[in-house]
Design an enzyme around this catalytic site. Structure first.
Site, PDB file in Angstrom:
ATOM      1  N   ASP A 168       0.601  -0.943   0.159  1.00 39.34           N
ATOM      2  CA  ASP A 168      -0.175   0.037   0.087  1.00 39.34           C
ATOM      3  C   ASP A 168       0.820   0.849   0.322  1.00 39.34           C
ATOM      4  O   ASP A 168       2.059   1.415   0.385  1.00 39.34           O
ATOM      5  CB  ASP A 168      -0.846  -0.017   1.463  1.00 39.34           C
ATOM      6  N   SER A 169       0.394   1.858  -0.219  1.00 41.17           N
ATOM      7  CA  SER A 169       1.148   3.255  -0.800  1.00 41.17           C
ATOM      8  C   SER A 169       1.285   4.083   1.441  1.00 41.17           C
ATOM      9  O   SER A 169       1.967   4.716   1.311  1.00 41.17           O
ATOM     10  CB  SER A 169       0.276   4.710  -1.166  1.00 41.17           C
ATOM     11  N   TYR A 203      -1.059   8.716  -2.595  1.00 42.65           N
ATOM     12  CA  TYR A 203      -0.498   8.407  -3.950  1.00 42.65           C
ATOM     13  C   TYR A 203      -1.496   9.552  -4.572  1.00 42.65           C
ATOM     14  O   TYR A 203      -1.593   9.368  -6.028  1.00 42.65           O
ATOM     15  CB  TYR A 203      -0.255   6.832  -4.661  1.00 42.65           C
ATOM     16  N   GLY A 204      -2.849   8.702  -4.111  1.00 42.15           N
ATOM     17  CA  GLY A 204      -3.956   9.634  -4.228  1.00 42.15           C
ATOM     18  C   GLY A 204      -4.277  10.380  -5.588  1.00 42.15           C
ATOM     19  O   GLY A 204      -4.003  11.104  -6.203  1.00 42.15           O
ATOM     20  N   CYS A 256      -4.156  -1.346  -1.668  1.00 43.45           N
ATOM     21  CA  CYS A 256      -4.404   0.357  -2.022  1.00 43.45           C
ATOM     22  C   CYS A 256      -5.263   0.577  -3.393  1.00 43.45           C
ATOM     23  O   CYS A 256      -5.063   0.554  -4.841  1.00 43.45           O
ATOM     24  CB  CYS A 256      -3.151   1.097  -2.451  1.00 43.45           C
ATOM     25  N   ASN A 257      -5.930   1.167  -3.877  1.00 42.68           N
ATOM     26  CA  ASN A 257      -7.355   1.408  -4.601  1.00 42.68           C
ATOM     27  C   ASN A 257      -6.729   2.386  -5.375  1.00 42.68           C
ATOM     28  O   ASN A 257      -6.598   1.550  -6.787  1.00 42.68           O
ATOM     29  CB  ASN A 257      -8.410   1.931  -4.566  1.00 42.68           C
ATOM     30  N   THR A 258      -5.721   2.938  -5.340  1.00 40.56           N
ATOM     31  CA  THR A 258      -5.322   3.998  -6.002  1.00 40.56           C
ATOM     32  C   THR A 258      -3.739   3.468  -6.765  1.00 40.56           C
ATOM     33  O   THR A 258      -3.723   3.785  -8.862  1.00 40.56           O
ATOM     34  CB  THR A 258      -4.613   5.233  -5.691  1.00 40.56           C
ATOM     35  N   GLU A 315      -4.846  10.211   8.184  1.00 41.23           N
ATOM     36  CA  GLU A 315      -3.827  10.675   7.825  1.00 41.23           C
ATOM     37  C   GLU A 315      -3.571  11.511   9.376  1.00 41.23           C
ATOM     38  O   GLU A 315      -2.412  10.851   9.950  1.00 41.23           O
ATOM     39  CB  GLU A 315      -2.780  10.932   7.121  1.00 41.23           C
ATOM     40  N   CYS A 321     -12.011   3.547  -1.085  1.00 40.47           N
ATOM     41  CA  CYS A 321     -10.676   3.959  -0.549  1.00 40.47           C
ATOM     42  C   CYS A 321     -10.219   3.214   0.758  1.00 40.47           C
ATOM     43  O   CYS A 321     -10.887   2.983   1.805  1.00 40.47           O
ATOM     44  CB  CYS A 321     -10.468   5.311  -0.456  1.00 40.47           C
ATOM     45  N   HIS A 335      -8.797   4.559   3.054  1.00 45.12           N
ATOM     46  CA  HIS A 335      -8.540   4.991   4.247  1.00 45.12           C
ATOM     47  C   HIS A 335      -9.801   5.132   5.072  1.00 45.12           C
ATOM     48  O   HIS A 335     -10.185   4.978   6.263  1.00 45.12           O
ATOM     49  CB  HIS A 335      -8.238   6.369   4.376  1.00 45.12           C
TER      50      HIS A 335
HETATM   51  N1  DGL Z   1      -4.164   3.653  -0.049  1.00 41.80           N
HETATM   52  C1  DGL Z   1      -4.662   4.830  -0.930  1.00 41.80           C
HETATM   53  C2  DGL Z   1      -6.381   4.657  -1.657  1.00 41.80           C
HETATM   54  O1  DGL Z   1      -6.506   3.471  -1.189  1.00 41.80           O
HETATM   55  C3  DGL Z   1      -5.143   5.425  -0.285  1.00 41.80           C
HETATM   56  C4  DGL Z   1      -3.522   6.375   0.470  1.00 41.80           C
HETATM   57  C5  DGL Z   1      -3.376   7.562  -0.846  1.00 41.80           C
HETATM   58  O2  DGL Z   1      -3.989   8.445  -1.244  1.00 41.80           O
HETATM   59  O3  DGL Z   1      -2.304   7.074  -1.088  1.00 41.80           O
HETATM   60  O4  DGL Z   1      -6.590   4.543  -2.761  1.00 41.80           O
END
Ligand code: DGL
Length: 273
Positions: free
Chosen positions: A10-11, A42-43, A73-75, A158, A192, A194
């Protein structure tokens, strides 16, 4: 082949909410988590950066022996997974596999809505990639899907600023905007990693009849199904119930904040690519 943990990338902290569900459903498996906290979030980053950073993370997990890596991580799943699967894997590791969180979620999303109207909240990168819409179209072409990018939600989580009027403002704003796009939504997907930490605030502003769907459980169930359908991968997964945590940034911060996401104590190790 030597047995190895399932890699989870994950990011930063977010993927820990997915890992939590993996360990609940698949407690015997070994997991190795890597959070790229030094470069999170990463978003809002470009395709090139998300791809480059994600590939580095995947290669690091491969170098630790992992045969299977999940991009929790979705992004990263939206912006890097396809290129890694199609372009990189055949060259760097043809016997290894990388999975994401979008496909497993979209394979099941339609089962959760009674009236066929679903809302998705996610980072700007995930929304603009169009990945959810493309994947849902394959499995549930009649589903009515509306998306809303919520760029402030990750920073609020965060920084731990989830319990104040400022957070309420940004959560309500995006819920209202989404409901304006489609007032008939009966299911809201938190796309996401988070956002499960914002659940109490989201619930405050979402009409009570709308069901909230965090994706961790769905992704964990789909991972279990994948392992069942792919014995050639499953056989290489270690099963001593170990969990190890790596971060590219400060260990102290990761242990402290990460424990909130993982809901249990964490002892991480710092690595450099
Ligand atoms: N883990 C990222 C997601 O699920 C969220 C945090 C990020 O933007 O890096 O999109």
């Amino acid at each position: 082949m030597e047995k190895a943990p399932i890699g989870v990338f994950d990011s930063g902290f977010g993927g820990l909410t997915i890992l939590r569900e993996f360990t609940e459903l698949l407690p015997d498996y070994d997991f190795l988590y890597l959070g790229d906290n030094a470069r999170t979030p990463y978003g809002n980053r470009s395709y090139e950066s998300v791809y480059e950073f994600t590939l580095q993370g995947v290669q690091y997990l491969f170098s630790q022996g992992c045969h299977l890596v999940v991009l929790a991580c979705n992004t990263a799943s939206a912006k890097a997974l396809r290129t890694i699967q199609q372009k990189d894997l055949p060259v760097i590791a043809p016997d290894k596999r990388v999975l994401g969180v979008i496909r497993p979620t979209t394979e099941r999303i339609g089962d959760h809505s009674a009236n066929g109207h679903v809302g998705i909240v996610a980072t700007a990168g995930t929304v603009s990639s169009g990945s959810y819409l493309m994947e849902i179209q394959k499995f549930f072409p009649d589903l009515h899907v509306s998306q809303e990018a919520c760029p402030m939600w990750v920073p609020l989580v965060e920084t731990g600023e989830t319990d104040n009027p400022g957070c309420d403002y940004f959560v309500q704003k995006h819920i209202d905007q989404l409901l304006k796009k489609d007032p008939d939504i009966d299911t809201l997907l938190l796309a996401c990693t988070h956002y499960p930490l914002l659940l109490p605030v989201i619930r405050k502003f979402l009409p009570a009849h709308i069901r909230v769907l965090p994706q961790g459980k769905i992704v964990a169930e789909q991972l279990a199904d994948y392992l069942y359908r792919h014995p050639e991968i499953e056989i290489n997964c270690g099963k001593n119930g170990t969990r190890r945590f790596l971060t590219t940034d400060s260990v102290e911060r990761f242990n402290e904040f990460g424990s909130r996401f993982y809901q249990s104590h964490i002892h991480a190790m710092q690595i450099h690519f």
